[in-house]
Design a protein around this motif. Structure first.
Motif, PDB file in Angstrom:
ATOM      1  N   LEU A  81     -24.094 -50.000   1.394  1.00  0.00           N
ATOM      2  CA  LEU A  81     -22.864 -50.716   1.050  1.00  0.00           C
ATOM      3  C   LEU A  81     -22.832 -52.043   1.803  1.00  0.00           C
ATOM      4  CD1 LEU A  81     -20.376 -47.723   1.174  1.00  0.00           C
ATOM      5  CD2 LEU A  81     -21.803 -48.491  -0.722  1.00  0.00           C
ATOM      6  N   ALA A  82     -21.640 -52.613   1.870  1.00  0.00           N
ATOM      7  CA  ALA A  82     -21.498 -53.876   2.588  1.00  0.00           C
ATOM      8  C   ALA A  82     -21.768 -53.662   4.077  1.00  0.00           C
ATOM      9  CB  ALA A  82     -20.096 -54.422   2.373  1.00  0.00           C
ATOM     10  N   ARG A  83     -22.076 -54.758   4.745  1.00  0.00           N
ATOM     11  CA  ARG A  83     -22.339 -54.684   6.175  1.00  0.00           C
ATOM     12  C   ARG A  83     -21.126 -54.073   6.896  1.00  0.00           C
ATOM     13  NH1 ARG A  83     -22.112 -57.281  10.872  1.00  0.00           N
ATOM     14  NH2 ARG A  83     -24.037 -57.372  12.096  1.00  0.00           N
ATOM     15  N   ALA A  84     -21.428 -53.331   7.970  1.00  0.00           N
ATOM     16  CA  ALA A  84     -20.362 -52.650   8.700  1.00  0.00           C
ATOM     17  C   ALA A  84     -19.301 -53.637   9.178  1.00  0.00           C
ATOM     18  CB  ALA A  84     -20.958 -51.908   9.890  1.00  0.00           C
ATOM     19  N   PHE A  92     -12.911 -44.575   1.248  1.00  0.00           N
ATOM     20  CA  PHE A  92     -13.626 -43.310   1.143  1.00  0.00           C
ATOM     21  C   PHE A  92     -14.055 -42.754   2.489  1.00  0.00           C
ATOM     22  CE2 PHE A  92     -16.264 -47.020   0.607  1.00  0.00           C
ATOM     23  CZ  PHE A  92     -17.141 -46.877   1.667  1.00  0.00           C
ATOM     24  N   LYS A  94     -15.230 -40.811   4.852  1.00  0.00           N
ATOM     25  CA  LYS A  94     -15.523 -39.386   4.878  1.00  0.00           C
ATOM     26  C   LYS A  94     -16.708 -39.148   5.791  1.00  0.00           C
ATOM     27  CE  LYS A  94     -14.274 -38.006   0.170  1.00  0.00           C
ATOM     28  NZ  LYS A  94     -14.827 -37.450  -1.075  1.00  0.00           N
ATOM     29  N   ALA A  95     -16.736 -37.945   6.366  1.00  0.00           N
ATOM     30  CA  ALA A  95     -17.911 -37.552   7.132  1.00  0.00           C
ATOM     31  C   ALA A  95     -19.055 -37.296   6.143  1.00  0.00           C
ATOM     32  CB  ALA A  95     -17.604 -36.298   7.931  1.00  0.00           C
ATOM     33  N   TRP A  97     -21.646 -35.200   3.951  1.00  0.00           N
ATOM     34  CA  TRP A  97     -21.195 -34.033   3.169  1.00  0.00           C
ATOM     35  C   TRP A  97     -21.283 -32.725   3.933  1.00  0.00           C
ATOM     36  CZ3 TRP A  97     -24.875 -30.317   2.305  1.00  0.00           C
ATOM     37  CH2 TRP A  97     -26.220 -30.714   2.411  1.00  0.00           C
ATOM     38  N   TYR A  98     -22.290 -32.582   4.817  1.00  0.00           N
ATOM     39  CA  TYR A  98     -22.442 -31.298   5.509  1.00  0.00           C
ATOM     40  C   TYR A  98     -21.410 -31.136   6.624  1.00  0.00           C
ATOM     41  CZ  TYR A  98     -25.448 -34.763   7.694  1.00  0.00           C
ATOM     42  OH  TYR A  98     -25.932 -35.935   8.193  1.00  0.00           O
TER      43      TYR A  98
ATOM     44  N   ARG B 118     -34.341 -41.011   3.003  1.00  0.00           N
ATOM     45  CA  ARG B 118     -32.945 -40.634   2.812  1.00  0.00           C
ATOM     46  C   ARG B 118     -32.819 -39.319   2.051  1.00  0.00           C
ATOM     47  NH1 ARG B 118     -28.209 -43.313   4.617  1.00  0.00           N
ATOM     48  NH2 ARG B 118     -26.461 -42.608   3.386  1.00  0.00           N
ATOM     49  N   HIS B 122     -31.529 -35.315   3.164  1.00  0.00           N
ATOM     50  CA  HIS B 122     -30.544 -34.447   2.509  1.00  0.00           C
ATOM     51  C   HIS B 122     -31.201 -33.138   2.096  1.00  0.00           C
ATOM     52  CE1 HIS B 122     -27.198 -37.142   2.580  1.00  0.00           C
ATOM     53  NE2 HIS B 122     -27.865 -38.092   1.971  1.00  0.00           N
ATOM     54  N   LEU B 160     -28.968 -30.959  11.556  1.00  0.00           N
ATOM     55  CA  LEU B 160     -27.708 -31.642  11.245  1.00  0.00           C
ATOM     56  C   LEU B 160     -27.516 -32.865  12.138  1.00  0.00           C
ATOM     57  CD1 LEU B 160     -25.319 -28.578  10.788  1.00  0.00           C
ATOM     58  CD2 LEU B 160     -26.233 -30.064   9.010  1.00  0.00           C
ATOM     59  N   SER B 163     -29.789 -35.667  11.055  1.00  0.00           N
ATOM     60  CA  SER B 163     -29.263 -36.317   9.864  1.00  0.00           C
ATOM     61  C   SER B 163     -28.065 -37.198  10.206  1.00  0.00           C
ATOM     62  CB  SER B 163     -28.865 -35.252   8.850  1.00  0.00           C
ATOM     63  OG  SER B 163     -28.413 -35.863   7.674  1.00  0.00           O
ATOM     64  N   PHE B 164     -27.193 -36.665  11.044  1.00  0.00           N
ATOM     65  CA  PHE B 164     -25.974 -37.398  11.407  1.00  0.00           C
ATOM     66  C   PHE B 164     -26.310 -38.662  12.202  1.00  0.00           C
ATOM     67  CE2 PHE B 164     -22.084 -37.860  14.097  1.00  0.00           C
ATOM     68  CZ  PHE B 164     -21.249 -38.215  13.066  1.00  0.00           C
ATOM     69  N   TYR B 167     -27.603 -41.330  10.004  1.00  0.00           N
ATOM     70  CA  TYR B 167     -26.573 -41.867   9.119  1.00  0.00           C
ATOM     71  C   TYR B 167     -26.085 -43.248   9.563  1.00  0.00           C
ATOM     72  CZ  TYR B 167     -23.714 -40.061   5.281  1.00  0.00           C
ATOM     73  OH  TYR B 167     -23.181 -39.797   4.057  1.00  0.00           O
ATOM     74  N   TRP B 171     -26.261 -49.337   9.397  1.00  0.00           N
ATOM     75  CA  TRP B 171     -25.165 -50.220   9.818  1.00  0.00           C
ATOM     76  C   TRP B 171     -24.427 -50.842   8.639  1.00  0.00           C
ATOM     77  CZ3 TRP B 171     -23.185 -49.531  14.277  1.00  0.00           C
ATOM     78  CH2 TRP B 171     -22.252 -50.441  14.778  1.00  0.00           C
ATOM     79  N   ASP B 172     -24.103 -50.011   7.642  1.00  0.00           N
ATOM     80  CA  ASP B 172     -23.232 -50.478   6.566  1.00  0.00           C
ATOM     81  C   ASP B 172     -21.881 -49.762   6.684  1.00  0.00           C
ATOM     82  OD1 ASP B 172     -23.975 -47.969   5.775  1.00  0.00           O
ATOM     83  OD2 ASP B 172     -24.372 -48.493   3.691  1.00  0.00           O
ATOM     84  N   LEU B 174     -20.576 -47.433   4.945  1.00  0.00           N
ATOM     85  CA  LEU B 174     -20.681 -45.983   4.799  1.00  0.00           C
ATOM     86  C   LEU B 174     -21.041 -45.334   6.132  1.00  0.00           C
ATOM     87  CD1 LEU B 174     -20.680 -43.599   2.759  1.00  0.00           C
ATOM     88  CD2 LEU B 174     -23.125 -43.995   2.478  1.00  0.00           C
ATOM     89  N   VAL B 176     -21.004 -46.543   9.312  1.00  0.00           N
ATOM     90  CA  VAL B 176     -20.106 -46.750  10.447  1.00  0.00           C
ATOM     91  C   VAL B 176     -18.856 -45.883  10.328  1.00  0.00           C
ATOM     92  CG1 VAL B 176     -18.573 -48.437  11.500  1.00  0.00           C
ATOM     93  CG2 VAL B 176     -20.941 -49.017  11.052  1.00  0.00           C
ATOM     94  N   TRP B 177     -18.318 -45.790   9.112  1.00  0.00           N
ATOM     95  CA  TRP B 177     -17.072 -45.031   8.968  1.00  0.00           C
ATOM     96  C   TRP B 177     -17.307 -43.540   8.949  1.00  0.00           C
ATOM     97  CZ3 TRP B 177     -12.547 -46.749  10.294  1.00  0.00           C
ATOM     98  CH2 TRP B 177     -12.400 -48.136  10.392  1.00  0.00           C
ATOM     99  N   ALA B 178     -18.455 -43.119   8.417  1.00  0.00           N
ATOM    100  CA  ALA B 178     -18.783 -41.690   8.483  1.00  0.00           C
ATOM    101  C   ALA B 178     -18.932 -41.251   9.941  1.00  0.00           C
ATOM    102  CB  ALA B 178     -20.060 -41.400   7.713  1.00  0.00           C
ATOM    103  N   GLY B 182     -16.728 -38.709  12.000  1.00  0.00           N
ATOM    104  CA  GLY B 182     -17.423 -37.586  12.612  1.00  0.00           C
ATOM    105  C   GLY B 182     -17.179 -37.471  14.103  1.00  0.00           C
TER     106      GLY B 182
END
Lengths: 187, 246
Positions: A81-84, A92, A94-95, A97-98, B118, B122, B160, B163-164, B167, B171-172, B174, B176-178, B182
């Motif tokens: 996605l876009a840069r952090a 969205f 979310k952690a 999926w696991y 990637r 998974h 786990l 994988s985490f 993640y 550095w996008d 997805l 950073v926020w995941a 977490g």
């Protein structure tokens, strides 16, 4: 399981008649007197040499997995996605999926329980499971409780992941409509 | 002297050298007999991780689905693709995203390597999990294999965590926020919670400190711990034999 062949001992025999198993173990009475005194092993106990039988299977399954992943990797790009940007919270958040099960629990229970107590209990329970299950039998019909409890656990884990991935919209809010045309499926 | 014999005379010594080298490396030929097969397993470094012989029922595909072997294969695949990615990746908040972006758009090989890494990651979470489910339903964790289940659970947790930790690295948004979501869970631990989160993130928020921590955990610490547990796990399988059919 017979252990010949360890430390370079005799090469294993592959023919079914068991060397190590005493005929006394399974038969009593008149059968003992009958010749020949060879007990045919059950089909399950037949042994084969590891190489090539097992090695070949391992090779084939690894190859199949590799080809599958290679095809997927050619067809589907990993998400980027876009840069952090820590100042912009995406819809969205979310952690992975696991870990969605944990996030789901956090939604429903006080954080100390959901974020700390439950995960620690689950991990310790899993680590200690063989010592808690004192039943020596491996037959499914004799382990009904263990199988029922474990199946419940597996189903709960699956349900949490499915709910987290498909039914949780922006802000992790429950949203039935997310199942239709949801954009955030990519993990 | 016939032409053929002359050719044989010329070639024979070099062919013998070739046979000698082959024989000294592999020691045994193809498994034409059970005896040769057994000797091969005993004398080959890569094969001796197996028992010499196994129950026929235990190697039926529908018994194990090869899930344990596949978990290890995925670990190897992730190591190879991961090392490839390490040549291009700098764990800095200034460069990480551009590195991955460049890799993804720069060359087909780079993109496929990243995708492979990637998707394999998974797949590994799923396969390791299924392996555990399989072992449970077959009761293969029972005596004398109790402790190997415990090691296996540790390996699942390490999978786990691997994988985490991976993640975060692109550095996008997805990643950073995941990781923010977490690691927020850690702060709820009584007394030590905020401290744990601070140590994990290397600061009050996800930032450069977090990136380098997760990177080192991902490429060095966790794989090494995983390898140690894997060695014990496999060694015990080797010594205890396969559980086999019910």
């Amino acid at each position: 399981m017979a252990r010949s062949g360890r430390n370079g001992g005799d090469p294993p025999r592959v023919t079914p008649p068991a060397k190590g198993r005493s005929p006394l173990a399974s038969t009593t009475g008149p059968e003992l007197a009958r010749a020949p005194l060879v007990v045919q092993m059950a089909k399950e106990d037949e042994v084969v040499v590891t190489y090539p039988y097992l090695v070949w299977r391992e090779y084939l399954s690894a190859l199949a997995m590799f080809v599958f992943l290679l095809v997927v990797s050619f067809l589907v790009a990993a998400p980027l996605l876009a840069r952090a940007d820590l100042t912009v919270t995406p819809d969205f958040a979310k952690a992975p999926w696991y870990f969605l099960g944990l996030q789901e629990l956090l939604q429903r229970f006080p954080p100390v329980m959901a974020g700390v107590a439950f995960p620690i209990m689950v991990v310790i329970g899993m680590l200690a499971m063989p010592y808690l299950d004192r039943n020596p039998s491996r037959r499914p019909q004799e382990r009904k409780v263990a199988i029922a409890l474990f199946t419940l656990f597996v189903c709960m884990c699956l349900a949490f992941v499915v709910i987290g991935v498909f039914f949780r919209g922006p802000g992790f809010v429950w949203d039935w409509t997310k199942i239709l045309g949801y954009q955030g499926l990519v993990p | 002297m016939s032409n053929q014999a002359e050719r044989g005379g010329l070639w024979e010594p070099s062919r013998q050298v070739g046979r000698d080298i082959w024989g000294s490396v592999f020691r045994r030929g193809l498994p034409t007999t059970d005896k040769v097969a057994a000797r091969t397993v005993l004398t080959n470094f890569f094969l001796h991780i197996h028992p010499v012989r196994v129950k026929k029922s235990a190697i039926r595909f529908s018994y194990s689905f090869c899930l344990g072997g596949l978990s290890f294969f995925l670990f190897l695949l992730l190591t190879v693709t991961g090392i490839f990615l390490m040549f291009y990746y700098v764990p800095s908040t200034d460069q990480a995203y551009q590195n991955i972006q460049g890799l993804q758009s720069g060359s087909p090989v780079g993109a496929v390597m990243r995708n492979l890494h990637r998707w394999s990651a998974h797949a590994m979470v799923i396969v390791v999990w299924l392996h555990m489910v399989r072992v449970f339903y077959q009761g293969a964790y029972k005596s004398p294999r109790q402790f190997n289940w415990t090691i296996g659970t540790a390996l699942l947790v390490i999978t786990l965590l691997l994988s985490f930790s991976g993640y975060l690295l692109p550095w996008d948004q997805l990643s950073v926020w995941a990781v923010t979501v977490g690691t927020n869970m850690a702060k709820y631990a009584p007394f030590l919670g905020p401290f744990t989160r601070y140590v994990l993130l290397g600061g009050p928020n996800v930032g450069q400190g977090t990136l380098i921590r997760f990177y080192v955990l991902h490429v060095a610490v966790l794989p090494l711990i995983g390898i140690l547990f894997m060695v014990i796990h496999f060694w015990r399988v080797r010594k205890d034999g396969f559980t086999g059919g019910l």
